[in-house]
Motif scaffolding. Sequence first.
Motif, PDB file in Angstrom:
ATOM      1  N   ALA A 235       2.464   4.992  -2.429  1.00 38.30           N
ATOM      2  CA  ALA A 235       2.475   5.870  -3.598  1.00 38.30           C
ATOM      3  C   ALA A 235       3.859   5.730  -4.221  1.00 38.30           C
ATOM      4  O   ALA A 235       4.813   6.355  -3.771  1.00 38.30           O
ATOM      5  CB  ALA A 235       2.217   7.317  -3.186  1.00 38.30           C
TER       6      ALA A 235
ATOM      7  N   GLU B  90       0.881  -1.170   0.000  1.00 33.19           N
ATOM      8  CA  GLU B  90       0.000   0.000   0.000  1.00 33.19           C
ATOM      9  C   GLU B  90       0.914   1.215   0.000  1.00 33.19           C
ATOM     10  O   GLU B  90       1.533   1.544   1.007  1.00 33.19           O
ATOM     11  CB  GLU B  90      -0.879   0.007   1.251  1.00 33.19           C
ATOM     12  CG  GLU B  90      -2.050   0.958   1.174  1.00 33.19           C
ATOM     13  CD  GLU B  90      -3.235   0.335   0.466  1.00 33.19           C
ATOM     14  OE1 GLU B  90      -4.096   1.111   0.005  1.00 33.19           O
ATOM     15  OE2 GLU B  90      -3.301  -0.887   0.379  1.00 33.19           O
TER      16      GLU B  90
ATOM     17  N   PRO C 241       3.568   8.747 -11.272  1.00 34.17           N
ATOM     18  CA  PRO C 241       2.334   8.840 -10.490  1.00 34.17           C
ATOM     19  C   PRO C 241       2.021  10.271 -10.098  1.00 34.17           C
ATOM     20  O   PRO C 241       2.907  11.085  -9.920  1.00 34.17           O
ATOM     21  CB  PRO C 241       2.648   7.987  -9.257  1.00 34.17           C
ATOM     22  CG  PRO C 241       4.135   8.045  -9.132  1.00 34.17           C
ATOM     23  CD  PRO C 241       4.661   8.099 -10.526  1.00 34.17           C
ATOM     24  N   SER C 242       0.728  10.558  -9.966  1.00 39.75           N
ATOM     25  CA  SER C 242       0.333  11.862  -9.453  1.00 39.75           C
ATOM     26  C   SER C 242       0.498  11.870  -7.941  1.00 39.75           C
ATOM     27  O   SER C 242       0.646  10.828  -7.310  1.00 39.75           O
ATOM     28  CB  SER C 242      -1.124  12.151  -9.814  1.00 39.75           C
ATOM     29  OG  SER C 242      -1.979  11.254  -9.112  1.00 39.75           O
TER      30      SER C 242
ATOM     31  N   ALA D 116      -2.287   9.799  -6.291  1.00 39.25           N
ATOM     32  CA  ALA D 116      -2.500   8.402  -6.686  1.00 39.25           C
ATOM     33  C   ALA D 116      -1.734   7.453  -5.770  1.00 39.25           C
ATOM     34  O   ALA D 116      -0.655   7.774  -5.279  1.00 39.25           O
ATOM     35  CB  ALA D 116      -2.067   8.198  -8.128  1.00 39.25           C
ATOM     36  N   THR D 117      -2.299   6.310  -5.537  1.00 42.90           N
ATOM     37  CA  THR D 117      -1.629   5.277  -4.746  1.00 42.90           C
ATOM     38  C   THR D 117      -1.716   3.956  -5.473  1.00 42.90           C
ATOM     39  O   THR D 117      -2.631   3.702  -6.248  1.00 42.90           O
ATOM     40  CB  THR D 117      -2.277   5.110  -3.352  1.00 42.90           C
ATOM     41  OG1 THR D 117      -3.648   4.755  -3.519  1.00 42.90           O
ATOM     42  CG2 THR D 117      -2.147   6.373  -2.538  1.00 42.90           C
ATOM     43  N   SER D 118      -0.726   3.105  -5.218  1.00 38.17           N
ATOM     44  CA  SER D 118      -0.801   1.740  -5.713  1.00 38.17           C
ATOM     45  C   SER D 118      -1.163   0.845  -4.541  1.00 38.17           C
ATOM     46  O   SER D 118      -0.935   1.186  -3.378  1.00 38.17           O
ATOM     47  CB  SER D 118       0.540   1.301  -6.306  1.00 38.17           C
ATOM     48  OG  SER D 118       1.512   1.203  -5.276  1.00 38.17           O
TER      49      SER D 118
ATOM     50  N   GLY E 202      -0.451   3.428  -9.159  1.00 38.37           N
ATOM     51  CA  GLY E 202      -0.435   4.884  -8.996  1.00 38.37           C
ATOM     52  C   GLY E 202       0.017   5.623 -10.223  1.00 38.37           C
ATOM     53  O   GLY E 202       0.163   6.843 -10.195  1.00 38.37           O
TER      54      GLY E 202
ATOM     55  N   PRO F 159      -4.168   5.039 -13.711  1.00 44.36           N
ATOM     56  CA  PRO F 159      -4.361   5.216 -12.266  1.00 44.36           C
ATOM     57  C   PRO F 159      -5.812   5.100 -11.800  1.00 44.36           C
ATOM     58  O   PRO F 159      -6.062   4.761 -10.642  1.00 44.36           O
ATOM     59  CB  PRO F 159      -3.816   6.626 -12.013  1.00 44.36           C
ATOM     60  CG  PRO F 159      -2.846   6.861 -13.110  1.00 44.36           C
ATOM     61  CD  PRO F 159      -3.411   6.162 -14.308  1.00 44.36           C
TER      62      PRO F 159
ATOM     63  N   ARG G   4      -4.423  -2.027  -7.916  1.00 40.93           N
ATOM     64  CA  ARG G   4      -4.451  -0.720  -8.560  1.00 40.93           C
ATOM     65  C   ARG G   4      -3.017  -0.194  -8.618  1.00 40.93           C
ATOM     66  O   ARG G   4      -2.151  -0.612  -7.842  1.00 40.93           O
ATOM     67  CB  ARG G   4      -5.343   0.264  -7.803  1.00 40.93           C
ATOM     68  CG  ARG G   4      -4.851   0.663  -6.430  1.00 40.93           C
ATOM     69  CD  ARG G   4      -5.834   1.624  -5.754  1.00 40.93           C
ATOM     70  NE  ARG G   4      -5.290   2.114  -4.502  1.00 40.93           N
ATOM     71  CZ  ARG G   4      -5.372   1.468  -3.327  1.00 40.93           C
ATOM     72  NH1 ARG G   4      -5.973   0.294  -3.270  1.00 40.93           N
ATOM     73  NH2 ARG G   4      -4.860   1.989  -2.229  1.00 40.93           N
TER      74      ARG G   4
END
Length: 316
Positions: A8, A6, A36-37, A40-42, A60, A115, A58
Amino acid sequence: MQHLRESAPRFEDWEGLHEALADAYFPHAMHPSAAPSAAATSGLELVDLDVCRLAHIRFGATVGIDSDHPGAVAVNIPLSGHLASRIGSIDHDAGPGQATAFPADTPAHMPAWTPDLAVLGLRINADHLVRESERVVARKGVSLPTDIDLRTPAGEAWFRMARTTFDNARDCGGVLYRDPQVAASVASMLVTGLLLAAVPEEPTGREMLRPRPVHRAIAAMEADPARAWTPADLAEIAGVSVRRLQQAFREHVGTTPFAHLHDIRLERIHDDLSHARGGNVTDVALAWGVTHLGRFAAAYRTRYGELPSRTLARAA
């Protein structure tokens, strides 16, 4: 339930996310194409049910993914955004209410996982899917269609089941599904429901079902109503597919196999309570395979005109 990552990610973080996804879901090649912005997160979360796995994925940033999906089928369901893919020479695109099934050991390319795209993926061991498909639809050589519509009644019901399974695991930290019997039962329900929702009906014109499969299934339920039956278990005993067994019950019994099983359990519980056997109401209900006590009490009252506690009190 495992919360594997979890974050960014910065570009130097992609190797860790790549390794986590490969371990949890499928080996793949990952190609980040945009940074990534800030917002945004992955993330990657996994529910491991042994023969199948549910993963929430998901990224980011925009990434491309290539995978052969070795040894297992992937059913990827966009929860938001769109999943574009190429399998062989055919392009596919799935949005919410749709899913894409990626066959095992087949090259697939997802050019732009953006994203805004969040996916609930189901990974099913290929050998297990073959065995279950023969049990559920009673045909060999069945494969999932690549494009699956989850907006049909069966598709919606299956999607709710998959989401509920994942949400329950997230809420309890996966503790419930660590029991092998629970995991096997949940996996069977997920795979059976998917096959019933996605695989087309058999061609018409075949011989109509005879009552014998119904008798076999009812005899098995009568002999062991407390067993944690699955649709595939009953169909295997009956010698027909799950779909055919359901059709036969509708035609010859006027209900579903599991509604009939529920009636058998109510009868056994009522008999025990009427003779003050087996302890308190909860003990008796659990002994006969009931898992939802609130719904059981309501169904019992509807059928017998009183709460189960009242039946026991009169017999004591």
